[in-house]
Design a protein around this motif. Structure first.
Motif, PDB file in Angstrom:
ATOM      1  N   LEU A   1      48.344  39.629   5.143  1.00 41.04           N
ATOM      2  CA  LEU A   1      47.673  40.578   4.256  1.00 41.04           C
ATOM      3  C   LEU A   1      48.505  41.839   4.066  1.00 41.04           C
ATOM      4  CD1 LEU A   1      43.974  40.338   5.540  1.00 41.04           C
ATOM      5  CD2 LEU A   1      44.951  39.280   3.496  1.00 41.04           C
ATOM      6  N   LYS A   2      49.227  42.244   5.113  1.00 42.99           N
ATOM      7  CA  LYS A   2      50.007  43.484   5.031  1.00 42.99           C
ATOM      8  C   LYS A   2      51.369  43.270   4.384  1.00 42.99           C
ATOM      9  CE  LYS A   2      51.729  47.369   7.739  1.00 42.99           C
ATOM     10  NZ  LYS A   2      51.722  48.061   9.048  1.00 42.99           N
ATOM     11  N   THR A   3      52.074  42.196   4.775  1.00 40.61           N
ATOM     12  CA  THR A   3      53.465  42.036   4.367  1.00 40.61           C
ATOM     13  C   THR A   3      53.695  40.941   3.331  1.00 40.61           C
ATOM     14  OG1 THR A   3      53.970  40.394   6.093  1.00 40.61           O
ATOM     15  CG2 THR A   3      54.122  42.734   6.706  1.00 40.61           C
ATOM     16  N   GLY A   4      52.730  40.026   3.194  1.00 42.29           N
ATOM     17  CA  GLY A   4      52.934  38.883   2.310  1.00 42.29           C
ATOM     18  C   GLY A   4      53.767  37.790   2.940  1.00 42.29           C
ATOM     19  N   CYS A   5      54.100  37.943   4.217  1.00 44.01           N
ATOM     20  CA  CYS A   5      54.933  36.955   4.910  1.00 44.01           C
ATOM     21  C   CYS A   5      54.064  35.958   5.677  1.00 44.01           C
ATOM     22  CB  CYS A   5      55.888  37.643   5.887  1.00 44.01           C
ATOM     23  SG  CYS A   5      57.079  38.734   5.082  1.00 44.01           S
ATOM     24  N   ILE A   6      54.477  34.716   5.642  1.00 44.95           N
ATOM     25  CA  ILE A   6      53.822  33.661   6.421  1.00 44.95           C
ATOM     26  C   ILE A   6      54.906  32.926   7.183  1.00 44.95           C
ATOM     27  CG2 ILE A   6      52.329  31.635   6.364  1.00 44.95           C
ATOM     28  CD1 ILE A   6      51.380  32.496   3.585  1.00 44.95           C
ATOM     29  N   ARG A   7      54.761  32.863   8.505  1.00 42.21           N
ATOM     30  CA  ARG A   7      55.802  32.212   9.300  1.00 42.21           C
ATOM     31  C   ARG A   7      55.825  30.701   9.036  1.00 42.21           C
ATOM     32  NH1 ARG A   7      53.945  33.842  15.240  1.00 42.21           N
ATOM     33  NH2 ARG A   7      54.152  35.840  14.192  1.00 42.21           N
ATOM     34  N   PRO A   8      57.017  30.086   9.039  1.00 38.73           N
ATOM     35  CA  PRO A   8      57.137  28.661   8.697  1.00 38.73           C
ATOM     36  C   PRO A   8      56.383  27.737   9.641  1.00 38.73           C
ATOM     37  CG  PRO A   8      59.273  29.766   8.644  1.00 38.73           C
ATOM     38  CD  PRO A   8      58.313  30.735   9.246  1.00 38.73           C
ATOM     39  N   ASP A   9      56.253  28.140  10.912  1.00 39.52           N
ATOM     40  CA  ASP A   9      55.622  27.263  11.900  1.00 39.52           C
ATOM     41  C   ASP A   9      54.151  27.602  12.136  1.00 39.52           C
ATOM     42  OD1 ASP A   9      56.055  29.720  13.036  1.00 39.52           O
ATOM     43  OD2 ASP A   9      56.691  28.936  14.997  1.00 39.52           O
TER      44      ASP A   9
ATOM     45  N   PHE B   1      32.552  43.581   8.201  1.00 36.66           N
ATOM     46  CA  PHE B   1      33.894  43.581   8.774  1.00 36.66           C
ATOM     47  C   PHE B   1      34.777  44.489   7.921  1.00 36.66           C
ATOM     48  CE2 PHE B   1      32.022  39.646  10.186  1.00 36.66           C
ATOM     49  CZ  PHE B   1      32.527  39.439  11.465  1.00 36.66           C
ATOM     50  N   LEU B   2      35.424  45.450   8.557  1.00 36.33           N
ATOM     51  CA  LEU B   2      36.377  46.325   7.874  1.00 36.33           C
ATOM     52  C   LEU B   2      37.760  46.034   8.438  1.00 36.33           C
ATOM     53  CD1 LEU B   2      34.480  49.758   7.860  1.00 36.33           C
ATOM     54  CD2 LEU B   2      34.485  47.982   6.104  1.00 36.33           C
ATOM     55  N   ILE B   3      38.635  45.489   7.607  1.00 36.72           N
ATOM     56  CA  ILE B   3      40.002  45.182   8.024  1.00 36.72           C
ATOM     57  C   ILE B   3      40.913  46.284   7.489  1.00 36.72           C
ATOM     58  CG2 ILE B   3      41.875  43.509   7.937  1.00 36.72           C
ATOM     59  CD1 ILE B   3      39.790  41.345   7.375  1.00 36.72           C
ATOM     60  N   ARG B   4      41.452  47.101   8.373  1.00 38.32           N
ATOM     61  CA  ARG B   4      42.322  48.211   7.982  1.00 38.32           C
ATOM     62  C   ARG B   4      43.763  47.714   8.055  1.00 38.32           C
ATOM     63  NH1 ARG B   4      41.417  52.658  11.879  1.00 38.32           N
ATOM     64  NH2 ARG B   4      41.975  54.141  10.246  1.00 38.32           N
ATOM     65  N   VAL B   5      44.213  47.131   6.962  1.00 38.24           N
ATOM     66  CA  VAL B   5      45.490  46.424   6.945  1.00 38.24           C
ATOM     67  C   VAL B   5      46.644  47.313   7.380  1.00 38.24           C
ATOM     68  CG1 VAL B   5      47.119  45.190   5.477  1.00 38.24           C
ATOM     69  CG2 VAL B   5      44.655  44.858   5.167  1.00 38.24           C
ATOM     70  N   ASN B   6      46.688  48.544   6.904  1.00 42.77           N
ATOM     71  CA  ASN B   6      47.822  49.416   7.184  1.00 42.77           C
ATOM     72  C   ASN B   6      47.909  49.847   8.638  1.00 42.77           C
ATOM     73  OD1 ASN B   6      48.485  49.266   4.486  1.00 42.77           O
ATOM     74  ND2 ASN B   6      47.451  51.165   3.938  1.00 42.77           N
TER      75      ASN B   6
ATOM     76  N   ILE C   1      38.719  44.212   2.940  1.00 41.28           N
ATOM     77  CA  ILE C   1      40.143  44.273   3.281  1.00 41.28           C
ATOM     78  C   ILE C   1      40.682  45.556   2.643  1.00 41.28           C
ATOM     79  CG2 ILE C   1      42.373  43.119   3.094  1.00 41.28           C
ATOM     80  CD1 ILE C   1      40.791  40.469   2.799  1.00 41.28           C
ATOM     81  N   LEU C   2      41.021  46.529   3.470  1.00 43.14           N
ATOM     82  CA  LEU C   2      41.302  47.882   2.997  1.00 43.14           C
ATOM     83  C   LEU C   2      42.783  48.219   3.127  1.00 43.14           C
ATOM     84  CD1 LEU C   2      38.284  49.659   4.731  1.00 43.14           C
ATOM     85  CD2 LEU C   2      38.354  48.596   2.464  1.00 43.14           C
ATOM     86  N   TYR C   3      43.365  48.719   2.031  1.00 44.48           N
ATOM     87  CA  TYR C   3      44.753  49.152   2.037  1.00 44.48           C
ATOM     88  C   TYR C   3      44.834  50.676   1.928  1.00 44.48           C
ATOM     89  CZ  TYR C   3      46.256  44.307   1.454  1.00 44.48           C
ATOM     90  OH  TYR C   3      46.479  42.958   1.644  1.00 44.48           O
ATOM     91  N   PHE C   4      43.799  51.368   2.379  1.00 45.33           N
ATOM     92  CA  PHE C   4      43.832  52.829   2.382  1.00 45.33           C
ATOM     93  C   PHE C   4      43.233  53.317   3.691  1.00 45.33           C
ATOM     94  CE2 PHE C   4      39.640  51.777   0.822  1.00 45.33           C
ATOM     95  CZ  PHE C   4      38.812  52.753   1.350  1.00 45.33           C
ATOM     96  N   ASP C   5      43.453  54.577   3.998  1.00 43.07           N
ATOM     97  CA  ASP C   5      42.975  55.158   5.249  1.00 43.07           C
ATOM     98  C   ASP C   5      41.518  55.570   5.081  1.00 43.07           C
ATOM     99  OD1 ASP C   5      42.597  56.338   7.662  1.00 43.07           O
ATOM    100  OD2 ASP C   5      43.914  58.052   7.298  1.00 43.07           O
ATOM    101  N   ILE C   6      40.617  54.804   5.685  1.00 46.51           N
ATOM    102  CA  ILE C   6      39.194  55.088   5.515  1.00 46.51           C
ATOM    103  C   ILE C   6      38.706  56.168   6.471  1.00 46.51           C
ATOM    104  CG2 ILE C   6      38.333  53.373   7.167  1.00 46.51           C
ATOM    105  CD1 ILE C   6      36.125  52.721   5.114  1.00 46.51           C
ATOM    106  N   GLY C   7      39.484  56.485   7.502  1.00 49.91           N
ATOM    107  CA  GLY C   7      39.063  57.519   8.448  1.00 49.91           C
ATOM    108  C   GLY C   7      39.740  57.348   9.794  1.00 49.91           C
TER     109      GLY C   7
END
Length: 298
Positions: A191-199, A169-174, A118-124
């Protein structure tokens, strides 16, 4: 007053909370939507990368688990850029394979490995937010996929190499910039925002809404968590400045040299900040790649 539904970042949760068996369901949900099949975690496995303190492991957070099939799953979160990241995840997979086969055991005992980054940087370069790679052997002239026949328990068994070789698996979050519709997209949004929808009905996220609430932590845990976020922000700010400086120098002296110098200055600035925070030399070396004597001179 802040809203009650503020959720803990996944990198912190995976380091502190998701190691508890009662909370396995959150991680199982992510793995289920990612792999496309129900995943059940039997146990967490220890390795040298499963560290608990910021001094031991600053940039990345690992979890190594065994599922109900006996396969090994490595989940790793990387917050800042690392020059040789692909080489490192290859090494991590190879190490996991050798850690779980004893001298003298048959090769049949080699475990299938799933490596999830799970990557929070620009890998390429690349337009997608999720990349998947695995080993397949394809006929150069025929285009068919090789299928290997083995004999197990007095029966012939046909295996594709993908059933044995690791999957990555490479997850490019940004890079995720869309309205979340599918369960996988809801997970990437969290993973990106920390938000989870109520439903939400996405596997694992409904449980995360109950167990990863910021205000459920003790005062001490919240303080440590906030310091973790501050440290990440410092790193990202410095690296963003380093990239800009590198681009400017690149225009004047050659792009490649400028970027490299900018990144080096960024690593030095990170090391200086971490040293001022009281982190030991070994941990700073892991986080920045600088030599111990360089860090001591700061």
């Amino acid at each position: 007053m802040e809203q009650q539904d503020r959720y803990i970042r996944f990198d912190w949760a995976i380091k502190r909370l998701l190691r508890q068996k009662a909370n396995f369901g959150v991680l199982e949900g992510l793995l289920t939507v990612l792999l496309g099949e129900e995943v059940k975690i039997i146990e967490l496995l220890e390795s040298e990368s499963n560290q608990q303190t910021i001094d031991d492991k600053f940039n990345r957070v690992d979890i190594k688990a065994k599922n109900s099939k006996g396969e090994i799953i490595i989940v790793e979160i990387q917050n800042t850029r690392e020059l040789y990241y692909l080489e490192r995840i290859l090494y991590g997979v190879a190490k996991a394979i050798t850690e779980h086969i004893s001298l003298g055991e048959r090769y049949y005992e080699v475990k299938k490995i799933y490596s999830i980054s799970i990557l929070y940087f620009d890998i390429g370069k690349g337009d997608d937010y999720l990349y998947h790679g695995q080993n397949n052997f394809t006929g150069v002239h025929t285009g068919d996929r090789l299928e290997v026949t083995t004999k197990e328990k007095d029966a012939l068994v046909h295996k594709l190499p993908a059933e044995v070789f690791p999957e990555y698996f490479l997850i490019r979050v940004n890079e995720f910039n869309k309205v979340a519709v599918t369960p996988l997209e809801e997970w990437i949004e969290y993973l990106k925002t920390g938000c989870i929808r109520p439903d939400t009905t996405a596997p694992g996220l409904e449980e995360a809404r109950k167990k990863l609430i910021y205000y459920n932590m003790s005062t001490e845990e919240r303080h440590a968590y906030d310091e973790h976020l501050n440290a990440i922000m410092i790193q990202n700010d410095v690296l963003d400045g380093a990239k800009l400086e590198g681009r400017i120098e690149g225009r004047m002296e050659g792009l490649e040299e400028g970027l490299e110098e900018g990144l080096r200055k960024g690593r030095i600035e990170i090391a200086r900040n971490l040293k001022s925070m009281g982190m030991d030399i070994a941990a700073i070396q892991k986080a920045t790649g600088l030599l111990p004597e360089e860090i001591q001179r700061l």
